[in-house]
Design an enzyme around this catalytic site. Structure first.
Site, PDB file in Angstrom:
ATOM      1  N   ASP A 143     -28.591  -3.150 -20.583  1.00  0.00           N
ATOM      2  CA  ASP A 143     -28.071  -2.382 -21.583  1.00  0.00           C
ATOM      3  C   ASP A 143     -27.066  -2.693 -22.795  1.00  0.00           C
ATOM      4  O   ASP A 143     -27.148  -3.974 -22.841  1.00  0.00           O
ATOM      5  CB  ASP A 143     -27.204  -0.858 -20.910  1.00  0.00           C
ATOM      6  CG  ASP A 143     -27.452   0.217 -21.608  1.00  0.00           C
ATOM      7  OD1 ASP A 143     -27.112   0.409 -22.807  1.00  0.00           O
ATOM      8  OD2 ASP A 143     -27.980   1.257 -21.005  1.00  0.00           O
ATOM      9  N   HIS A 214     -23.074   3.077 -25.126  1.00  0.00           N
ATOM     10  CA  HIS A 214     -24.257   3.388 -24.160  1.00  0.00           C
ATOM     11  C   HIS A 214     -24.274   2.866 -22.894  1.00  0.00           C
ATOM     12  O   HIS A 214     -24.585   3.666 -21.971  1.00  0.00           O
ATOM     13  CB  HIS A 214     -25.595   2.943 -25.145  1.00  0.00           C
ATOM     14  CG  HIS A 214     -26.689   3.337 -24.800  1.00  0.00           C
ATOM     15  ND1 HIS A 214     -27.512   2.769 -23.587  1.00  0.00           N
ATOM     16  CD2 HIS A 214     -27.602   4.473 -25.152  1.00  0.00           C
ATOM     17  CE1 HIS A 214     -28.784   3.319 -23.375  1.00  0.00           C
ATOM     18  NE2 HIS A 214     -28.772   4.475 -24.293  1.00  0.00           N
ATOM     19  N   SER A 535     -31.980   8.495 -22.041  1.00  0.00           N
ATOM     20  CA  SER A 535     -31.072   7.412 -21.706  1.00  0.00           C
ATOM     21  C   SER A 535     -30.061   7.829 -20.750  1.00  0.00           C
ATOM     22  O   SER A 535     -29.518   7.079 -19.924  1.00  0.00           O
ATOM     23  CB  SER A 535     -30.246   6.953 -22.799  1.00  0.00           C
ATOM     24  OG  SER A 535     -31.007   5.978 -23.457  1.00  0.00           O
TER      25      SER A 535
END
Ligand SMILES: *[C@@H]1O[C@H](CO)[C@@H](O)[C@H](O)[C@H]1NC(C)=O
Ligand SMILES: *[C@@H]1O[C@H](CO)[C@@H](O)[C@H](O)[C@H]1NC(C)=O
Ligand SMILES: *[C@@H]1O[C@H](CO)[C@@H](O)[C@H](O)[C@H]1NC(C)=O
Ligand SMILES: *[C@@H]1O[C@H](CO)[C@@H](O)[C@H](O)[C@H]1NC(C)=O
Ligand SMILES: *[C@@H]1O[C@H](CO)[C@@H](O)[C@H](O)[C@H]1NC(C)=O
Ligand SMILES: *[C@@H]1O[C@H](CO)[C@@H](O)[C@H](O)[C@H]1NC(C)=O
Ligand SMILES: *[C@@H]1O[C@H](CO)[C@@H](O)[C@H](O)[C@H]1NC(C)=O
Ligand SMILES: *[C@@H]1O[C@H](CO)[C@@H](O)[C@H](O)[C@H]1NC(C)=O
Length: 763
Positions: A143, A214, A535
């Site tokens: 990620d 994220h 996600s």
């Protein structure tokens, strides 16, 4: 959705950057056949280096040494390396011993806490106590990095790091090696691919530190620890916790603000396999590539062989059919849906009447009543100066909400009310000025009030920061969630299941990254943020995988996937079929939600599992007519043969194609699927088949009863579907359930029949 748009921007940035790469030298990923390596080499690394050395220097690269050509040499994820090569150098490599295939390095797409409660996780019974909250299972994420200071990564009270762990805490910019702990046990970063593709770029944060948010969000969703008083500006206040709070986290940063490249993703997964992760959580995907060029498909095959459970996001390109990525048969492909929580604000009219709507405005809203005007459809040019410091009321009467929303955003209004019949509202909620979304009923109360008064007399005030729990119906499949069938492998039904993905509250890099813009255009910060996307659903499924791995360490990745799929819920909290937000109030089909909504407590005890072995996937690739080289690119082994090709693997779901050309033909088409189930319960047991009718088809199963005397006993059955040459409907579906006679266990598989194309896209 704001964040999703941001990722799209970052992503296109990386594409256009890559156009500037010098034409005579590009980065290639080269797959090699290790079985042809001459014995004189001590390791595959020395062989790869020697292969690169064999390139006769050309004029343009005479001064370039081999070491600067080599970007990565891989160990597990693929057999091969990444190198910077000119066209003529690539030709030489293509003719060297052991060369299998190569692809140009390319960008990859990123997808973008009450959800654990919504999943039924609690400390009194079920998966949490049984699995020890995921104790000692190691979840690796590829990620954007991690914000180690977040309370979600606190290791207070956790035991020593498992001794089998081989990972590291790599130091880098603003990240020293003592930032890892017993929770965050590894942090590495992979930048050689991006630096060789974009040689002149400087990475703004050259370390595992997350400057995007994220990765901090996804990792804390999978395995974050308890953090009290978490909220997004007072919305969703409560204790935040990940799905497997006692699992360990290892972050592999391969997604950079400056771009994402296949070679870095491969290197990250390669290292995660070496380090010893048990679960891989991949909230990203490569679009528009066949399986043998998809870095995630290739690298996760090696992970599968090592027994690593892989969960990957379906993508955010819904609601269109055939829009999903990661439709790879050996990973769990996760769709996204809502939870039973809504964020609200209140509009109080001058006459004292209040109505509630949806909104996530972060700032303080003025409590003084302000003038309010009804505009109707706010789509045409409005007289901006007359609306300043007023609350405007807009009516979405023709599906024009998004145009109206952007039109009003450009005005300097005090607040806006949108009256709409749509339920697909998530992307309109995170606003920098006060916005409330009202349904038609509440909207009518407001417009009636305004219309009874003289012009200029209507007034109202707005209040925000409300949270409602237990809202119905939930879950509903989100419209952005990508739909199946898989264009890379249409014969396996995808996605596999759905998990919470909409407006998920999880950890955030609080001190550097604004989560919202306030009324005075000031940046607003928060330790937690609300994001939406597959996600976000993927790490929920990864966390459930970790709970199952902790409970049943002997289960294979496909057994874990099977348990999650066959026990998932197809009904929502009103006991009706789970709805699809993109399709009015109609039920979501298995092409939107797979087997259903993941249900961790039931997955602990699935009764039967459908196991798939690595060689079964090879037989499937043979059946799909992949070439020997393409298959070897994925499997890394040359010792397979295609003597048992098949299009039917032992999967816990079914998809049958009735897509012939000859609509006049009355000849029946019969599709037969063979399955073998393994009994994983205790004592003896009998399961009876139950089929739901599917219109236009005759479906039968034989035998209709399966009896087991002992754990791990296997039984086989056949599912037969008889139908027309071509179905009238694009998609019809039903379910096959094996119902245990003595208990409450239902082992359910979705069955989809479709007239869509069954062609594998070759791009
Ligand atoms: C990168 O920098 C070098 C040296 O400064 C320059 O010659 C080259 O044009 C630059 N390349 C790109 C793609 O900007
Ligand atoms: C890391 O940072 C901490 C706190 O700033 C410091 O005490 C420690 O010595 C550093 N460790 C390394 C390995 O640099
Ligand atoms: C509604 O939208 C459609 C398509 O955009 C358009 O053709 C139609 O004229 C609109 N109707 C009204 C009443 O605005
Ligand atoms: C609102 O939506 C419902 C359900 O989709 C539909 O039946 C109804 O006709 C819609 N009403 C209006 C005014 O568009
Ligand atoms: C594979 O090739 C064979 C022989 O050409 C053909 O009959 C079969 O339909 C092909 N299978 C697929 C899935 O395309
Ligand atoms: C193909 O592989 C299978 C399983 O490894 C083996 O039993 C069989 O003999 C092989 N067939 C050929 C023709 O090599
Ligand atoms: C369908 O018909 C077209 C044109 O008649 C033909 O080219 C194609 O191969 C046919 N497809 C199948 C699946 O039979
Ligand atoms: C289903 O089976 C019945 C009885 O055998 C037959 O009449 C019918 O045509 C079949 N329907 C389909 C869709 O195959």
């Amino acid at each position: 959705m704001v964040n999703q748009i941001l990722y799209l921007c970052l992503f296109s940035l990386s594409i256009s950057n890559s156009l500037f790469v010098l034409a005579n030298s590009e980065t290639y990923i080269v797959h090699m056949d290790l079985s042809t390596m001459p014995k004189s080499f001590s390791s595959h690394h020395t062989w790869f280096t020697a292969t690169l050395n064999s390139i006769t220097p050309t004029t343009t690269t005479a001064t370039t040494s081999t070491s600067s050509k080599l970007v990565y040499s891989y160990t597990n994820a693929i057999h091969g390396f990444t190198a910077t090569l000119s066209p003529s150098e690539l030709e030489i490599i293509k003719n060297s011993r052991g060369y299998l295939s190569s692809i140009k390095d390319s960008p990859v797409q990123l997808d973008t806490t009450h959800s654990t409660q919504f999943l039924g996780l609690n400390s009194n019974s079920g998966a949490w106590p049984v699995a020890g909250y995921g104790k000692d299972v190691i979840i690796g994420l590829v990620d954007t990095g991690v914000w180690p200071e977040s309370g979600s990564f606190d290791d207070n009270g956790m035991g020593a790091v498992p001794t089998r762990w081989k990972g590291e805490c790599e130091a880098g910019v603003q990240f020293n090696s003592s930032l890892c702990n017993k929770k965050l046990i590894g942090a590495r970063y992979f930048n050689k691919g991006i630096l060789s593709n974009l040689p002149n770029s400087t990475l703004s944060m050259n370390s595992a530190r997350d400057t995007d948010g994220h990765g901090t969000h996804t990792s804390s969703t999978a395995a974050g620890r308890y953090v009290k008083h978490a909220s997004y500006f007072g919305y969703g206040t409560g204790t935040a916790v990940g799905v497997a709070p006692n699992a360990r986290i290892a972050m592999y940063k391969a997604v950079w603000e400056e771009g994402v490249f296949v070679s870095d993703i491969l290197a990250a997964i390669d290292q995660a396999i070496v380090d010893g992760v048990d679960v891989l959580s991949l909230s990203l995907g490569a679009d528009g590539v066949p399986l043998h060029q998809d870095p995630i498909a290739i690298a996760t095959f090696a992970a599968l062989e090592k027994g690593i459970f892989v969960s990957a996001s379906a993508g955010n390109h819904g609601p269109y059919l055939r829009s999903l990525h990661n439709g790879t048969p050996w990973v769990l492909t996760v769709a996204a849906s809502t939870i039973d929580r809504e964020f609200t604000g209140m509009l109080t009219l001058g006459n004292g009447v209040s109505v509630t709507g949806f909104g996530l405005y972060p700032g303080d809203s003025s409590s003084n009543p302000a003038p309010m005007v009804f505009i109707g459809a706010c789509e045409k040019k409005m007289e901006a100066n007359k609306l300043e410091r007023k609350i405007v009321v807009c009516l979405d009467n023709n599906d024009t909400l998004s145009q109206q929303f952007f039109m009003v955003e450009s005005l300097n209004v005090l607040g806006a009310i949108f009256i709409t019949n749509s339920t697909d509202l998530e992307r309109y909620m995170q606003t920098s000025y006060p916005v409330l979304l009202l349904d038609l009923h509440s909207g009518k109360i407001v417009t009636d009030y305004i219309q009874k008064l003289n012009k200029g007399e209507a007034k109202a005030s707005m209040r925000f920061h409300g949270t409602r729990l237990g809202t119905k119906p939930a879950p509903r499949v989100s419209s952005y969630s990508s739909r199946g069938p898989s264009y890379t492998c249409p014969v396996v039904l995808k996605p596999d299941l759905t998990a919470p993905g909409s407006l998920i509250l999880a950890a955030w890099p609080d001190s550097i990254l604004a989560v919202a813009i306030g009324k005075e255009h000031e940046q607003l910060f928060s330790k937690f943020n609300l994001l939406s996307g597959t996600s976000m659903s993927c790490p929920h499924a990864s966390g459930v995988g970790a709970l199952l791995k902790a409970t049943h360490p002997e289960w294979s990745p496909s057994a874990i996937r099977s348990a999650m799929m066959t026990t998932s819920d197809i009904l929502d909290n009103t006991f009706k079929p789970i709805q699809d937000i993109a399709d009015d109030v109609n039920p979501a089909t298995p092409l939107a939600m797979g087997s259903g909504h993941v249900s961790p407590n039931k997955a602990l005890n699935p009764g039967l599992v459908y196991d798939v072995k690595p060689e079964d996937y090879v037989n499937l690739l043979c059946g799909l007519n992949f070439t020997k080289v393409q298959i070897q690119t994925i499997t890394r082994s040359s010792t397979f043969n295609c003597s048992n090709p098949t299009l039917d693997i032992n999967y816990p779901s079914f998809i049958a194609y009735f897509n012939g050309n000859d609509t006049k033909s009355t000849a029946k088409v019969v599709r037969v699927f063979k399955r073998t189930v393994t009994y994983v319960g205790d004592g003896s047991s009998t399961f009876t088949a139950k089929l739901t009718a599917i219109s236009g088809l005759n479906v039968s199963v034989s035998p209709e009863k399966l009896s087991f005397r002992l754990k791990n006993e296997k039984q086989s059955y056949k599912l037969r579907i008889e139908g027309p040459n071509r179905l009238n409907d694009e998609v019809v579906y039903g379910f096959l359930s094996w119902i245990e006679s003595k208990g409450k266990i239902v082992v359910r598989s979705p069955i989809v029949a479709t007239s869509l194309t069954s062609k594998v896209d070759t791009f």
